[in-house]
Write an enzyme that holds these catalytic residues in place. Structure first.
Site, PDB file in Angstrom:
ATOM      1  N   CYS A   1      -0.940  -4.335  -0.582  1.00 25.10           N
ATOM      2  CA  CYS A   1      -2.279  -3.776  -0.629  1.00 25.10           C
ATOM      3  C   CYS A   1      -2.602  -3.267  -2.033  1.00 25.10           C
ATOM      4  O   CYS A   1      -1.779  -3.286  -2.933  1.00 25.10           O
ATOM      5  CB  CYS A   1      -2.414  -2.598   0.349  1.00 25.10           C
ATOM      6  SG  CYS A   1      -2.058  -2.993   2.061  1.00 25.10           S
TER       7      CYS A   1
ATOM      8  N   ASN B   1       1.259   0.418  -0.924  1.00 27.14           N
ATOM      9  CA  ASN B   1       1.221  -0.921  -1.516  1.00 27.14           C
ATOM     10  C   ASN B   1       2.650  -1.402  -1.685  1.00 27.14           C
ATOM     11  O   ASN B   1       3.443  -0.752  -2.380  1.00 27.14           O
ATOM     12  CB  ASN B   1       0.506  -0.853  -2.876  1.00 27.14           C
ATOM     13  CG  ASN B   1       0.675  -2.124  -3.685  1.00 27.14           C
ATOM     14  OD1 ASN B   1       0.776  -3.214  -3.145  1.00 27.14           O
ATOM     15  ND2 ASN B   1       0.716  -1.980  -5.007  1.00 27.14           N
ATOM     16  N   GLY B   2       3.001  -2.524  -1.058  1.00 22.82           N
ATOM     17  CA  GLY B   2       4.342  -3.065  -1.265  1.00 22.82           C
ATOM     18  C   GLY B   2       4.937  -3.665  -0.019  1.00 22.82           C
ATOM     19  O   GLY B   2       4.229  -3.996   0.939  1.00 22.82           O
TER      20      GLY B   2
ATOM     21  N   ASP C   1       5.659  -2.917   8.305  1.00 21.35           N
ATOM     22  CA  ASP C   1       6.595  -2.097   7.543  1.00 21.35           C
ATOM     23  C   ASP C   1       5.950  -0.779   7.131  1.00 21.35           C
ATOM     24  O   ASP C   1       6.651   0.194   6.844  1.00 21.35           O
ATOM     25  CB  ASP C   1       7.120  -2.861   6.333  1.00 21.35           C
ATOM     26  CG  ASP C   1       6.037  -3.236   5.341  1.00 21.35           C
ATOM     27  OD1 ASP C   1       4.911  -3.562   5.768  1.00 21.35           O
ATOM     28  OD2 ASP C   1       6.299  -3.217   4.121  1.00 21.35           O
TER      29      ASP C   1
ATOM     30  N   GLY D   1      12.241 -15.377  -9.985  1.00 19.31           N
ATOM     31  CA  GLY D   1      13.542 -15.034 -10.540  1.00 19.31           C
ATOM     32  C   GLY D   1      13.548 -13.929 -11.572  1.00 19.31           C
ATOM     33  O   GLY D   1      14.566 -13.731 -12.242  1.00 19.31           O
TER      34      GLY D   1
END
Length: 637
Positions: A2, A76-77, A101, A372
């Site tokens: 978000c 956010n995340g 989550d 990566g």
């Protein structure tokens, strides 16, 4: 995933239209839903723009209120180990309303307070309002993958996921000229990259990584780090073979967790070891029959094009390949948009390759991309790490140091510790930059000015601008005192990696995509830093442990390649092209009028990029010209 924004007022009540303006400015971060929560007394307002990744139902919307009504979160995340934490909650009798989550994070914080931060494997920036203590608790993940910006104004505390959200709230847009000076002197300068909490805007700060902040009555009261690499336990006595096995186990778990999603997942793919290792690991842990997409930036008639390596990985894994071919015309068309979404200057045009990859993923309908980033800083992948490594060996085993020095010379055709000044000086400078980075962090903590080097006889910046913002550089410890671990920690935690993470977050979110980074699992980081230097560099090979651990998984042609490319772009060609030159000329004229750039300067290529970035920052006119990111028109295959 978000975008968040909020206000804690010590004066007039929070105005809904002000919070709404903040959320509108970051709609690209969350096009799927919008939410606002304002306390009954108007003292605090929290807002969220949602990009739905886990639990796509309204049960995952934010701001989210705890079941007892005490806590409210804007977040956010992604918490990658949310399933494991949730299972422990359910076993203890805790009730859940949905499967996001966000709810797991909120419940875990309600149960454990700030100690909960130590349990999260994830990337996050959040703000939680505690109705009982009337405090706002703000926190950021260990490496700073997710952003958190804030400003203190006379009537309270304002925060957001991007600087533009604070500007939309009415925070003054005043350029931090000392940071701009440092960027013009050297865009990759460690003091600029590792400025800890400063931004390119006076009065707008960033919450440091691995840190939480409490705010009461609209005023920041307490800031504390909750995770430190330098506080790790004694070195691990594991054998090299056991270390390889443990690396594979931890890395595989990290990839598996980062595949958790209710939307489609793919990968960014260059021809390097790190992104190839991720793509080659996915078939081991993904659901049977899962369609997996890779996205790559390619450059025709460019010696650094990675196409052959990219094709080999896609063939080996059966991934569905997507490639984009950015040109100078594409850069000219998109550079203002890219800067608008970044908010701050970029070091080089290499970020445009990533921007193009995110546009490509958007067009393909893939929302989440594994990447990566962090592998080189974690596993000693840059040649600048060779000098401190050899010094480490020299202290304990001079004969071994000599053997490694000879192997490096034979393997890489460079001289690090001998009389040849070229690469030795480059490695020495890399170590000094890392040390400078840590020193600048300490200075920033005490709010002292950032120090920049200012050589005599500059032909790029105006003298008045230089003398107004520069100071002599000094006070560095001897580079002979720096260990490889010092350099890696400095790059990973205090500066070098942070600006790459900023590029990735803004480039991805500009296109409403999410980037996940398996190499930045804190369990993997702690493990790698418990190992001796000889596991990371050996027999003239950088990243020796990772190369060895990926044998049989990643094609040997990629695994044992000696060069280091990544998403390189033909920047020199681009900056002198007919598509870019008129933009540079206009930008230069503007900066000359502002007294920043010298009227007569020698253009060596890189300055053109700096000129454009400086112009966008100082002029601020991109916001008026850019509203949304259109679907990419870049040529793709």
């Amino acid at each position: 995933m978000c975008g968040i924004a909020g206000i804690v007022s010590s004066g007039p009540p929070v105005q809904p239209r002000r919070l709404k303006a903040m959320l509108d400015s970051i709609i690209h971060r969350g096009p799927d839903a919008e939410g606002m929560w304002i306390s009954p007394d108007g003292a605090v307002g929290l807002g969220s723009r949602r990009l739905a990744i886990l639990d796509l139902s309204p049960a995952g919307n934010q701001p989210m209120v705890s079941t007892d009504g005490r806590f409210v979160i804007a977040y956010n995340g992604e918490i990658y180990n949310y399933k494991e934490i949730r299972e422990s909650h359910v076993r203890s009798g805790m009730q859940y309303r949905g499967n996001s989550d966000t709810e797991v994070l909120l419940n875990h914080f309600a149960k454990h307070g700030n100690k909960a931060l130590e349990d999260f494997d994830g990337m996050f920036a959040f703000a939680i309002w505690d109705n009982a203590t009337r405090e706002l608790i703000c926190a950021r993940d260990r490496l700073g993958e997710k952003p958190f910006y804030y400003a203190n104004e006379k009537t309270g505390f304002v925060f957001g996921s991007e600087i533009k959200a604070l500007l939309a709230a009415g925070i003054a847009r005043d350029v931090n000229e000392r940071m701009l000076y440092g960027y013009f002197r050297n865009p990759s300068n460690a003091a600029v990259r590792g400025s800890f909490d400063e931004t390119y805007y006076d009065g707008i700060l960033k919450l440091p990584s691995a840190t939480y902040l409490t705010v009461s009555n609209g005023v920041p009261r307490h800031r504390q780090r909750y995770w430190r690499l330098d506080a790790l336990a004694e070195p691990n006595a594991v054998s090299f073979d056991d270390a390889k096995e443990q690396f594979v186990e931890i890395f595989t778990e990290s990839v598996a967790r980062r595949l958790r999603s209710d939307v489609q997942v793919g990968s960014s793919l260059s021809g390097g070891i790190d992104s190839s290792g991720i793509v080659c690991t996915v078939p081991r842990v993904a659901a049977s029959g899962m369609k997996y997409n890779t996205f790559s930036a390619r450059f025709e008639n460019f010696e650094a094009d990675e196409g052959a390596y990219i094709d080999e990985v896609n063939r080996a894994t059966g991934a569905v390949a997507h490639s984009v071919f950015p040109t100078e015309q594409d850069l000219a068309a998109d550079i203002a948009s890219m800067f608008y979404y970044q908010d701050e200057p970029l070091e080089s045009s290499s970020a445009f390759a990533q921007w193009s990859v995110m546009a490509l993923a958007k067009n393909a309908g893939v929302t989440v991309l594994l990447d990566g980033q962090g592998g080189d800083e974690l596993a000693a992948g840059y040649h600048s790490y060779l000098a401190p490594f050899l010094r480490d060996l020299r202290r304990v085993d001079p004969a071994s140091s000599t053997r490694e020095e000879n192997a490096i010379r034979d393997r890489l055709n460079i001289s690090v510790g001998g009389p040849s000044p070229g690469s030795a000086m480059a490695s020495r400078k890399g170590a000094v930059k890392a040390l400078a980075m840590r020193q600048q962090t300490r200075r920033a903590l005490s709010r002292t000015p950032i120090v920049h080097a200012m050589p005599a006889g500059d032909t790029f910046l105006s003298r008045s601008f230089m003398w107004a913002n520069g100071e002599e550089h000094g006070g560095l410890e001897s580079p002979d005192e720096i260990t490889l671990s010092d350099v890696l920690k400095g790059d990973l935690v205090d500066g070098k990696l942070e600006h790459y993470l900023r590029y990735a977050d803004r480039n991805s979110m500009a296109h409403s995509r999410e980037v996940r980074l398996p190499f930045l699992s804190h369990r993997l980081i702690e493990f790698m830093f418990s190992l001796p230097s000889e596991f990371k560099i050996q027999n003239g090979w950088t990243k020796y442990l990772v190369r060895s651990a990926f044998e049989g998984l990643v094609p040997d042609r990629i695994l044992w390649r000696k060069d280091k490319v990544g998403f390189a772009t033909p920047e020199l060609k681009w900056m002198h092209s007919a598509a870019i030159q008129p933009m540079v000329a206009d930008a230069r004229s503007y900066l000359v009028r502002k007294g920043i750039v010298n009227r007569n300067w020698k253009d060596t290529g890189r300055e053109n990029w700096q000129i454009l970035m400086g112009y966008f920052l100082v002029s601020g006119d991109v916001a008026a010209r850019v509203t949304t990111v259109p679907d990419s028109s870049l040529r793709k295959t």
